[in-house]
Design a protein around this motif. Structure first.
Motif, PDB file in Angstrom:
ATOM      1  N   ILE A 411      -8.393  14.409  -8.282  1.00 26.03           N
ATOM      2  CA  ILE A 411      -8.064  15.580  -7.476  1.00 26.03           C
ATOM      3  C   ILE A 411      -8.658  16.853  -8.093  1.00 26.03           C
ATOM      4  N   GLY A 412      -9.482  16.659  -9.133  1.00 22.83           N
ATOM      5  CA  GLY A 412     -10.193  17.773  -9.734  1.00 22.83           C
ATOM      6  C   GLY A 412     -11.628  17.809  -9.252  1.00 22.83           C
ATOM      7  N   THR A 413     -12.554  17.979 -10.184  1.00 26.04           N
ATOM      8  CA  THR A 413     -13.980  17.984  -9.890  1.00 26.04           C
ATOM      9  C   THR A 413     -14.659  16.935 -10.754  1.00 26.04           C
ATOM     10  N   PRO A 414     -15.911  16.553 -10.427  1.00 25.53           N
ATOM     11  CA  PRO A 414     -16.614  15.610 -11.300  1.00 25.53           C
ATOM     12  C   PRO A 414     -16.771  16.145 -12.721  1.00 25.53           C
ATOM     13  N   GLU A 415     -16.936  17.449 -12.848  1.00 28.19           N
ATOM     14  CA  GLU A 415     -17.095  18.046 -14.171  1.00 28.19           C
ATOM     15  C   GLU A 415     -15.759  18.167 -14.907  1.00 28.19           C
ATOM     16  N   GLU A 416     -14.703  18.453 -14.170  1.00 22.96           N
ATOM     17  CA  GLU A 416     -13.363  18.599 -14.757  1.00 22.96           C
ATOM     18  C   GLU A 416     -12.387  17.744 -13.949  1.00 22.96           C
ATOM     19  N   PRO A 417     -12.399  16.430 -14.190  1.00 20.56           N
ATOM     20  CA  PRO A 417     -11.537  15.531 -13.411  1.00 20.56           C
ATOM     21  C   PRO A 417     -10.061  15.757 -13.714  1.00 20.56           C
ATOM     22  N   GLU A 418      -9.238  15.457 -12.719  1.00 14.92           N
ATOM     23  CA  GLU A 418      -7.784  15.586 -12.849  1.00 14.92           C
ATOM     24  C   GLU A 418      -7.140  14.503 -12.002  1.00 14.92           C
ATOM     25  N   TRP A 419      -6.065  13.948 -12.525  1.00 12.11           N
ATOM     26  CA  TRP A 419      -5.384  12.868 -11.822  1.00 12.11           C
ATOM     27  C   TRP A 419      -3.905  13.179 -11.688  1.00 12.11           C
ATOM     28  N   GLY A 420      -3.348  12.908 -10.517  1.00 12.95           N
ATOM     29  CA  GLY A 420      -1.931  13.143 -10.300  1.00 12.95           C
ATOM     30  C   GLY A 420      -1.064  12.143 -11.052  1.00 12.95           C
ATOM     31  N   GLU A 421       0.127  12.552 -11.346  1.00 11.44           N
ATOM     32  CA  GLU A 421       1.067  11.694 -12.066  1.00 11.44           C
ATOM     33  C   GLU A 421       1.522  10.517 -11.205  1.00 11.44           C
ATOM     34  N   PHE A 422       2.032   9.494 -11.874  1.00  8.20           N
ATOM     35  CA  PHE A 422       2.730   8.410 -11.197  1.00  8.20           C
ATOM     36  C   PHE A 422       4.221   8.728 -11.156  1.00  8.20           C
ATOM     37  N   ALA A 423       4.914   8.150 -10.175  1.00  7.41           N
ATOM     38  CA  ALA A 423       6.356   8.359 -10.049  1.00  7.41           C
ATOM     39  C   ALA A 423       6.964   7.203  -9.278  1.00  7.41           C
ATOM     40  N   GLY A 424       8.274   7.047  -9.426  1.00  9.00           N
ATOM     41  CA  GLY A 424       9.028   6.142  -8.576  1.00  9.00           C
ATOM     42  C   GLY A 424       8.760   4.675  -8.777  1.00  9.00           C
ATOM     43  N   VAL A 425       8.326   4.253  -9.964  1.00 13.26           N
ATOM     44  CA  VAL A 425       8.043   2.829 -10.167  1.00 13.26           C
ATOM     45  C   VAL A 425       9.319   2.007  -9.967  1.00 13.26           C
ATOM     46  N   THR A 426       9.197   0.933  -9.214  1.00 13.51           N
ATOM     47  CA  THR A 426      10.335   0.057  -8.925  1.00 13.51           C
ATOM     48  C   THR A 426       9.787  -1.300  -8.509  1.00 13.51           C
ATOM     49  N   PHE A 427      10.620  -2.326  -8.550  1.00 12.18           N
ATOM     50  CA  PHE A 427      10.195  -3.670  -8.184  1.00 12.18           C
ATOM     51  C   PHE A 427      10.999  -4.179  -7.002  1.00 12.18           C
ATOM     52  N   SER A 428      10.362  -5.065  -6.234  1.00 10.11           N
ATOM     53  CA  SER A 428      11.056  -5.724  -5.130  1.00 10.11           C
ATOM     54  C   SER A 428      12.209  -6.550  -5.681  1.00 10.11           C
ATOM     55  N   PRO A 429      13.223  -6.824  -4.871  1.00 11.43           N
ATOM     56  CA  PRO A 429      14.379  -7.593  -5.362  1.00 11.43           C
ATOM     57  C   PRO A 429      13.996  -8.942  -5.968  1.00 11.43           C
ATOM     58  N   ASP A 430      12.914  -9.574  -5.482  1.00 10.50           N
ATOM     59  CA  ASP A 430      12.504 -10.856  -6.053  1.00 10.50           C
ATOM     60  C   ASP A 430      11.574 -10.702  -7.246  1.00 10.50           C
ATOM     61  N   GLY A 431      11.204  -9.472  -7.611  1.00  4.63           N
ATOM     62  CA  GLY A 431      10.371  -9.228  -8.773  1.00  4.63           C
ATOM     63  C   GLY A 431       8.900  -9.510  -8.579  1.00  4.63           C
ATOM     64  N   ASP A 432       8.466  -9.847  -7.368  1.00  4.68           N
ATOM     65  CA  ASP A 432       7.073 -10.223  -7.129  1.00  4.68           C
ATOM     66  C   ASP A 432       6.153  -9.041  -6.864  1.00  4.68           C
ATOM     67  N   THR A 433       6.716  -7.889  -6.542  1.00  3.14           N
ATOM     68  CA  THR A 433       5.901  -6.741  -6.157  1.00  3.14           C
ATOM     69  C   THR A 433       6.381  -5.497  -6.885  1.00  3.14           C
ATOM     70  N   MET A 434       5.433  -4.754  -7.432  1.00  9.88           N
ATOM     71  CA  MET A 434       5.740  -3.444  -7.999  1.00  9.88           C
ATOM     72  C   MET A 434       5.356  -2.381  -6.975  1.00  9.88           C
ATOM     73  N   TYR A 435       6.285  -1.490  -6.688  1.00  8.83           N
ATOM     74  CA  TYR A 435       6.015  -0.344  -5.831  1.00  8.83           C
ATOM     75  C   TYR A 435       5.928   0.892  -6.719  1.00  8.83           C
ATOM     76  N   VAL A 436       4.966   1.748  -6.449  1.00  9.24           N
ATOM     77  CA  VAL A 436       4.822   2.963  -7.239  1.00  9.24           C
ATOM     78  C   VAL A 436       4.146   4.030  -6.398  1.00  9.24           C
ATOM     79  N   ASN A 437       4.484   5.276  -6.691  1.00  3.85           N
ATOM     80  CA  ASN A 437       3.904   6.421  -5.987  1.00  3.85           C
ATOM     81  C   ASN A 437       2.887   7.135  -6.851  1.00  3.85           C
ATOM     82  N   CYS A 438       1.819   7.594  -6.230  1.00  2.00           N
ATOM     83  CA  CYS A 438       0.980   8.634  -6.793  1.00  2.00           C
ATOM     84  C   CYS A 438       1.485   9.946  -6.199  1.00  2.00           C
ATOM     85  N   TYR A 439       1.806  10.886  -7.065  1.00  3.00           N
ATOM     86  CA  TYR A 439       2.419  12.142  -6.617  1.00  3.00           C
ATOM     87  C   TYR A 439       1.486  12.932  -5.712  1.00  3.00           C
ATOM     88  N   SER A 440       0.221  13.036  -6.154  1.00  4.77           N
ATOM     89  CA  SER A 440      -0.739  13.829  -5.379  1.00  4.77           C
ATOM     90  C   SER A 440      -2.137  13.224  -5.525  1.00  4.77           C
TER      91      SER A 440
END
Length: 452
Positions: A411-440
């Motif tokens: 979300i920055g520039t090629p010269e000054e790259p920037e990456w949004g944080e991760f948030a909300g990591v959680t797993f499905s009730p059966d543990g087979d899938t990880m759900y996670v958000n990229c903030y921006s």
């Protein structure tokens, strides 16, 4: 005895020195992978699609992106994806409840919906996704609207989500028509069952995350205050514990943690440091009518503060909470790039179980832990919220830090790259899938692969 990220990465084979954490949280590590010494899933492979880098053998699906239309037709998917939890539904379905940390000037606010809106001028809130047994999105709708700065929260034993406002703005501030700084309960399967009712007895402050003791119903709460004196660690004693939806509305008592002789947790740097006489002090004014809670008079012994109190999680018989970082230049008693603390209610004991930093390489995983959850491997999965590259990383009982995902959306520039944080990591009730958000930009991923 703090550890730089270079030290804690050693056991993954990335570097040549190592550290073993204490066994203070051993009851949390019960999975089969943890028992055989899980060391991660291998190096991350760059994603040709430029969204999410994963280890070989893993794949992702984009469930939702900000700006797309909600399937309910209520409006666009809001921005600033933050805390999240997954709940089991009928016929193998999964309900995801997702926070949107929108302030008064947020990019895309949560659409207002009759019966689900607290303050029409608030742009924060939650949306809920319904997935079928194969991970396909069946529905996406508003779950609560008109709140503000919905950062994290946590699940309850009765399968609802507590969403937390990380603000203390009052009515008349930033255009708001009602006071903010509360916790709200959200039922992802039936949002109208919970509505938009602030749980005022749980306090009005800059909430971050919660964890519920499933035996007693006590709710532990973190506060991420942005200025000195920094936030407190709280517990809420409900008058009607574990009663399902509505029980938290019955009221209760809010208390703050005091560690005798420790005014600031950042001053403790030795892994394994333990305090056996933790006290809980009644909050003088839980509604902060005149003075923010952290500034109130807790008596001659004072109260214990900490900078950047973030994630909170119940595991085994204890509650774990995170301080993302502390900086003496900003008024903390010490410097670190992340702490994990463990509180054992039955012993009234507080123990420092992990310290990161301050020496660090921000392009490697392990800086500034934020949201945390229990992984199928038996360890912790942690969202990174710091500088440089942003990861979801794992922590194991043996002191290993291993990368699980890396945000590839620049979300920055090629010269000054920037990456949004991760948030909300959680797993499905059966543990087979990880759900996670990229903030921006706001993106919700479902990640599948050989998790154990």
């Amino acid at each position: 005895m703090s550890a730089t990220r270079r030290e804690v990465l050693a056991r993954t084979g990335a570097l040549g020195a190592g550290i073993a954490f204490t066994g203070a949280f051993s009851e949390l590590f019960t999975g089969t992978a943890a028992a055989r010494g899980h060391g991660g899933y291998g190096p991350l492979v760059p994603d040709p699609g430029g969204l999410l880098d994963l280890p070989r053998g893993f794949s992702y699906k984009v469930l939702s992106r900000e700006g797309d239309q909600l399937r309910s037709g209520e409006g666009p998917v809001p921005s600033n994806h933050d805390g999240m939890a997954a709940f089991a539904g009928r016929r193998g379905r999964v309900h995801l409840v997702r926070n949107h940390e929108n302030r008064h000037n947020g990019r895309i606010g949560v659409p207002t919906v009759e019966g689900l809106t607290y303050d029409p001028m608030g742009k924060g809130g939650c949306t809920a996704l319904e997935l079928d047994g194969r991970g396909n999105v069946l529905g996406e709708r508003v779950a609560i609207a008109g709140t503000a700065v919905n950062c994290a929260g946590g699940p309850t034993p009765w399968n609802t989500w507590l969403t937390c406002e990380e603000t203390e703005d009052r009515a008349g501030t930033n255009g708001y028509t009602k006071d903010h700084g509360f916790i709200f309960e959200v039922d992802g399967a039936d949002p109208h069952r919970t509505g938009a009712v602030p749980l005022t007895a749980m306090g009005r402050f800059q909430h971050e995350a919660i964890a519920v003791d499933p035996r007693s119903g006590i709710v532990y709460e973190t506060e991420d205050a942005f200025e000195r004196p920094f936030g407190l660690f709280y517990r809420f004693l409900p008058d009607k514990p574990l009663g399902g939806t509505g029980s938290l509305r019955a009221g209760g008592a809010l208390e703050a943690m005091r560690v005798p002789g420790v005014p600031d947790l950042s001053g403790i740097q030795e892994i394994g440091a333990s305090f056996d006489r933790v006290e809980w002090v009644p909050v003088p004014d839980s509604q902060a009518k005149e003075t923010p809670i952290r500034l109130q008079d807790f008596g001659p012994k004072g109260i214990t503060h900490a900078q950047k109190l973030e994630g909170c999680y119940w595991g085994g018989t204890s509650v774990y909470f995170v301080s993302s970082f502390a900086r003496s230049s900003e008024g903390s008693a010490g410097d670190h790039f992340g702490q994990v603390w463990k509180y054992e209610p039955h012993r009234r004991r507080l123990t420092l179980v992990i310290v990161f930093g301050p020496g660090t390489d921000v392009q490697l995983p392990g800086e500034s832990p934020d949201n945390i959850c229990l992984a199928p491997s038996g360890g912790l999965m942690v969202c990174e919220d710091g500088n440089g590259a942003q990861h979801v990383y794992g922590l194991t009982k043996r002191g290993e830090v291993y990368p699980t995902a890396r945000n590839a959306q620049n979300i920055g520039t090629p010269e000054e790259p920037e990456w949004g944080e991760f948030a909300g990591v959680t797993f499905s009730p059966d543990g087979d899938t990880m759900y996670v958000n990229c903030y921006s930009p706001g993106t919700t991923f479902a990640v599948t692969g050989p998790w154990c």
